[in-house]
Design a protein around this motif. Structure first.
Motif, PDB file in Angstrom:
ATOM      1  N   TYR A   1      30.185  62.638  63.578  1.00 38.86           N
ATOM      2  CA  TYR A   1      30.605  63.643  64.560  1.00 38.86           C
ATOM      3  C   TYR A   1      30.215  65.020  64.034  1.00 38.86           C
ATOM      4  O   TYR A   1      30.566  65.379  62.911  1.00 38.86           O
ATOM      5  N   PHE A   2      29.486  65.761  64.850  1.00 38.06           N
ATOM      6  CA  PHE A   2      29.079  67.116  64.500  1.00 38.06           C
ATOM      7  C   PHE A   2      29.725  68.074  65.486  1.00 38.06           C
ATOM      8  O   PHE A   2      29.610  67.883  66.690  1.00 38.06           O
ATOM      9  N   LEU A   3      30.448  69.076  64.974  1.00 41.51           N
ATOM     10  CA  LEU A   3      31.022  70.079  65.874  1.00 41.51           C
ATOM     11  C   LEU A   3      30.616  71.462  65.407  1.00 41.51           C
ATOM     12  O   LEU A   3      30.590  71.748  64.214  1.00 41.51           O
ATOM     13  N   ALA A   4      30.255  72.307  66.368  1.00 41.67           N
ATOM     14  CA  ALA A   4      29.817  73.671  66.086  1.00 41.67           C
ATOM     15  C   ALA A   4      30.701  74.633  66.869  1.00 41.67           C
ATOM     16  O   ALA A   4      30.789  74.549  68.091  1.00 41.67           O
ATOM     17  N   CYS A   5      31.342  75.544  66.162  1.00 40.88           N
ATOM     18  CA  CYS A   5      32.310  76.469  66.763  1.00 40.88           C
ATOM     19  C   CYS A   5      31.607  77.721  67.268  1.00 40.88           C
ATOM     20  O   CYS A   5      30.840  78.347  66.543  1.00 40.88           O
ATOM     21  N   PHE A   6      31.916  78.108  68.521  1.00 30.11           N
ATOM     22  CA  PHE A   6      31.362  79.338  69.072  1.00 30.11           C
ATOM     23  C   PHE A   6      32.442  80.341  69.474  1.00 30.11           C
ATOM     24  O   PHE A   6      32.146  81.419  69.973  1.00 30.11           O
TER      25      PHE A   6
ATOM     26  N   GLY B   1      35.739  78.459  62.161  1.00 29.82           N
ATOM     27  CA  GLY B   1      35.707  79.512  63.168  1.00 29.82           C
ATOM     28  C   GLY B   1      34.307  79.728  63.704  1.00 29.82           C
ATOM     29  O   GLY B   1      33.355  79.048  63.308  1.00 29.82           O
ATOM     30  N   ALA B   2      34.197  80.680  64.616  1.00 30.38           N
ATOM     31  CA  ALA B   2      32.902  80.993  65.227  1.00 30.38           C
ATOM     32  C   ALA B   2      31.856  81.227  64.146  1.00 30.38           C
ATOM     33  O   ALA B   2      32.123  81.882  63.142  1.00 30.38           O
ATOM     34  N   GLY B   3      30.683  80.635  64.357  1.00 35.28           N
ATOM     35  CA  GLY B   3      29.608  80.777  63.391  1.00 35.28           C
ATOM     36  C   GLY B   3      29.634  79.729  62.296  1.00 35.28           C
ATOM     37  O   GLY B   3      28.906  79.842  61.313  1.00 35.28           O
ATOM     38  N   SER B   4      30.453  78.710  62.452  1.00 38.52           N
ATOM     39  CA  SER B   4      30.462  77.628  61.463  1.00 38.52           C
ATOM     40  C   SER B   4      30.452  76.281  62.177  1.00 38.52           C
ATOM     41  O   SER B   4      30.749  76.181  63.370  1.00 38.52           O
ATOM     42  N   ALA B   5      30.076  75.268  61.439  1.00 37.65           N
ATOM     43  CA  ALA B   5      30.001  73.911  61.979  1.00 37.65           C
ATOM     44  C   ALA B   5      30.498  72.930  60.929  1.00 37.65           C
ATOM     45  O   ALA B   5      30.490  73.225  59.732  1.00 37.65           O
ATOM     46  N   CYS B   6      30.919  71.784  61.403  1.00 38.83           N
ATOM     47  CA  CYS B   6      31.399  70.712  60.523  1.00 38.83           C
ATOM     48  C   CYS B   6      30.652  69.432  60.834  1.00 38.83           C
ATOM     49  O   CYS B   6      30.406  69.110  62.003  1.00 38.83           O
ATOM     50  N   LEU B   7      30.338  68.707  59.802  1.00 36.78           N
ATOM     51  CA  LEU B   7      29.769  67.377  59.940  1.00 36.78           C
ATOM     52  C   LEU B   7      30.812  66.408  59.405  1.00 36.78           C
ATOM     53  O   LEU B   7      31.226  66.500  58.241  1.00 36.78           O
ATOM     54  N   LEU B   8      31.281  65.512  60.277  1.00 37.48           N
ATOM     55  CA  LEU B   8      32.308  64.538  59.932  1.00 37.48           C
ATOM     56  C   LEU B   8      31.629  63.173  59.866  1.00 37.48           C
ATOM     57  O   LEU B   8      31.235  62.636  60.899  1.00 37.48           O
ATOM     58  N   PRO B   9      31.479  62.618  58.672  1.00 33.61           N
ATOM     59  CA  PRO B   9      30.677  61.406  58.517  1.00 33.61           C
ATOM     60  C   PRO B   9      31.388  60.137  58.962  1.00 33.61           C
ATOM     61  O   PRO B   9      32.617  60.063  59.011  1.00 33.61           O
ATOM     62  N   ALA B  10      30.575  59.142  59.257  1.00 35.11           N
ATOM     63  CA  ALA B  10      31.090  57.806  59.555  1.00 35.11           C
ATOM     64  C   ALA B  10      31.681  57.204  58.283  1.00 35.11           C
ATOM     65  O   ALA B  10      31.365  57.623  57.165  1.00 35.11           O
ATOM     66  N   ARG B  11      32.585  56.261  58.490  1.00 35.57           N
ATOM     67  CA  ARG B  11      33.191  55.482  57.399  1.00 35.57           C
ATOM     68  C   ARG B  11      34.064  56.321  56.471  1.00 35.57           C
ATOM     69  O   ARG B  11      34.158  56.043  55.279  1.00 35.57           O
ATOM     70  N   ALA B  12      34.675  57.391  57.015  1.00 40.71           N
ATOM     71  CA  ALA B  12      35.519  58.275  56.208  1.00 40.71           C
ATOM     72  C   ALA B  12      36.733  58.698  57.023  1.00 40.71           C
ATOM     73  O   ALA B  12      36.755  58.554  58.243  1.00 40.71           O
ATOM     74  N   LEU B  13      37.738  59.221  56.335  1.00 43.81           N
ATOM     75  CA  LEU B  13      38.885  59.840  56.999  1.00 43.81           C
ATOM     76  C   LEU B  13      38.440  61.189  57.538  1.00 43.81           C
ATOM     77  O   LEU B  13      37.924  62.022  56.787  1.00 43.81           O
ATOM     78  N   ASN B  14      38.600  61.401  58.839  1.00 46.52           N
ATOM     79  CA  ASN B  14      38.230  62.662  59.467  1.00 46.52           C
ATOM     80  C   ASN B  14      39.366  63.130  60.351  1.00 46.52           C
ATOM     81  O   ASN B  14      39.991  62.336  61.051  1.00 46.52           O
ATOM     82  N   ALA B  15      39.645  64.429  60.315  1.00 42.49           N
ATOM     83  CA  ALA B  15      40.705  64.993  61.146  1.00 42.49           C
ATOM     84  C   ALA B  15      40.376  66.438  61.476  1.00 42.49           C
ATOM     85  O   ALA B  15      39.837  67.168  60.644  1.00 42.49           O
ATOM     86  N   PHE B  16      40.692  66.831  62.711  1.00 35.80           N
ATOM     87  CA  PHE B  16      40.612  68.237  63.073  1.00 35.80           C
ATOM     88  C   PHE B  16      41.722  68.563  64.047  1.00 35.80           C
ATOM     89  O   PHE B  16      42.258  67.695  64.719  1.00 35.80           O
ATOM     90  N   ASP B  17      42.087  69.853  64.069  1.00 36.18           N
ATOM     91  CA  ASP B  17      43.332  70.283  64.681  1.00 36.18           C
ATOM     92  C   ASP B  17      43.175  71.690  65.253  1.00 36.18           C
ATOM     93  O   ASP B  17      42.660  72.574  64.568  1.00 36.18           O
ATOM     94  N   ALA B  18      43.608  71.892  66.498  1.00 33.93           N
ATOM     95  CA  ALA B  18      43.652  73.247  67.059  1.00 33.93           C
ATOM     96  C   ALA B  18      44.823  73.985  66.416  1.00 33.93           C
ATOM     97  O   ALA B  18      45.861  73.390  66.127  1.00 33.93           O
ATOM     98  N   MET B  19      44.652  75.268  66.190  1.00 34.51           N
ATOM     99  CA  MET B  19      45.692  76.075  65.543  1.00 34.51           C
ATOM    100  C   MET B  19      46.518  76.798  66.605  1.00 34.51           C
ATOM    101  O   MET B  19      45.953  77.338  67.560  1.00 34.51           O
ATOM    102  N   PRO B  20      47.835  76.823  66.443  1.00 38.45           N
ATOM    103  CA  PRO B  20      48.683  77.541  67.407  1.00 38.45           C
ATOM    104  C   PRO B  20      48.236  78.997  67.562  1.00 38.45           C
ATOM    105  O   PRO B  20      47.862  79.651  66.599  1.00 38.45           O
ATOM    106  N   GLY B  21      48.246  79.454  68.797  1.00 38.15           N
ATOM    107  CA  GLY B  21      47.884  80.842  69.069  1.00 38.15           C
ATOM    108  C   GLY B  21      46.396  81.104  69.171  1.00 38.15           C
ATOM    109  O   GLY B  21      45.980  82.249  69.329  1.00 38.15           O
ATOM    110  N   ASN B  22      45.577  80.068  69.073  1.00 36.12           N
ATOM    111  CA  ASN B  22      44.112  80.220  69.138  1.00 36.12           C
ATOM    112  C   ASN B  22      43.542  79.313  70.218  1.00 36.12           C
ATOM    113  O   ASN B  22      44.054  78.234  70.469  1.00 36.12           O
ATOM    114  N   ARG B  23      42.466  79.750  70.821  1.00 35.71           N
ATOM    115  CA  ARG B  23      41.687  78.902  71.721  1.00 35.71           C
ATOM    116  C   ARG B  23      40.413  78.580  70.947  1.00 35.71           C
ATOM    117  O   ARG B  23      39.550  79.427  70.762  1.00 35.71           O
ATOM    118  N   TRP B  24      40.335  77.344  70.441  1.00 38.09           N
ATOM    119  CA  TRP B  24      39.218  76.908  69.608  1.00 38.09           C
ATOM    120  C   TRP B  24      38.111  76.397  70.513  1.00 38.09           C
ATOM    121  O   TRP B  24      38.286  75.413  71.218  1.00 38.09           O
TER     122      TRP B  24
END
Length: 172
Positions: A74-79, A95-118
């Protein structure tokens, strides 16, 4: 108060989308049914690139995704805005201007932060069990990334699949 990170054995897969979270996208043909992509238009061209779905999300808390042993890459890019991603047992801000690569076969988690529109766009890759993943890494990574070109491409694909659906345009 810092959030504790449960061990992989203590975690279970979680999919929570706030009613205020907005997402749109397209999916490949014959994708395993998931309620959050059920309404996405189908795009046959994705399969040749081993992509099972792509999309754009505007996430607000409480939106949380946890995969104890993710089967896809899973690849996510924040704008816009910011959220957090679990990397090597620590929550890191994406945050904006960064991206994450979440590999297969691993523990992966992501979370929206209160007070922000991600705001981010994503690409989800599927590979067969005997095949090496698209990215051969053991744990998630975060790095600087300009999301605008990917966001524009996904937005164009969503539009084309939902309107004219011209195969040649979709292929490009």
């Amino acid at each position: 108060m810092p959030q504790s990170i449960p061990t992989q054995q203590e975690q279970t897969d979680v999919t929570i989308h706030s009613p205020r979270t907005r997402m749109r996208g397209v999916k490949a043909l014959n994708v395993e049914w998931r309620p959050w992509i059920a309404e996405f238009q189908q795009c046959p061209a994705l399969k040749q690139y081993q992509i099972i779905h792509v999309g754009i999300m505007e996430a607000v808390a409480p939106t949380r995704i946890v995969r104890t042993r993710q089967t896809t890459t899973y690849f996510l890019a924040c704008f816009g805005g910011k959220g957090k991603v679990l990397i090597d047992g620590r929550w890191r801000v994406c945050g904006a201007g960064s991206a994450c690569l979440l590999p297969a076969r691993a523990l992966n988690a992501f979370d929206a932060m209160p007070g922000n529109r991600w705001q981010f766009c994503w690409v989800c890759y599927q590979h067969s069990p005997e095949q090496r993943p698209i990215a051969d890494i053991a744990s998630p990574i975060i790095a600087p990334f300009e999301a605008f070109p990917l966001h524009s491409a996904i937005q164009g694909l969503i539009h084309e699949c939902g309107w004219a659906a011209q195969p040649m345009v979709i292929q490009h």
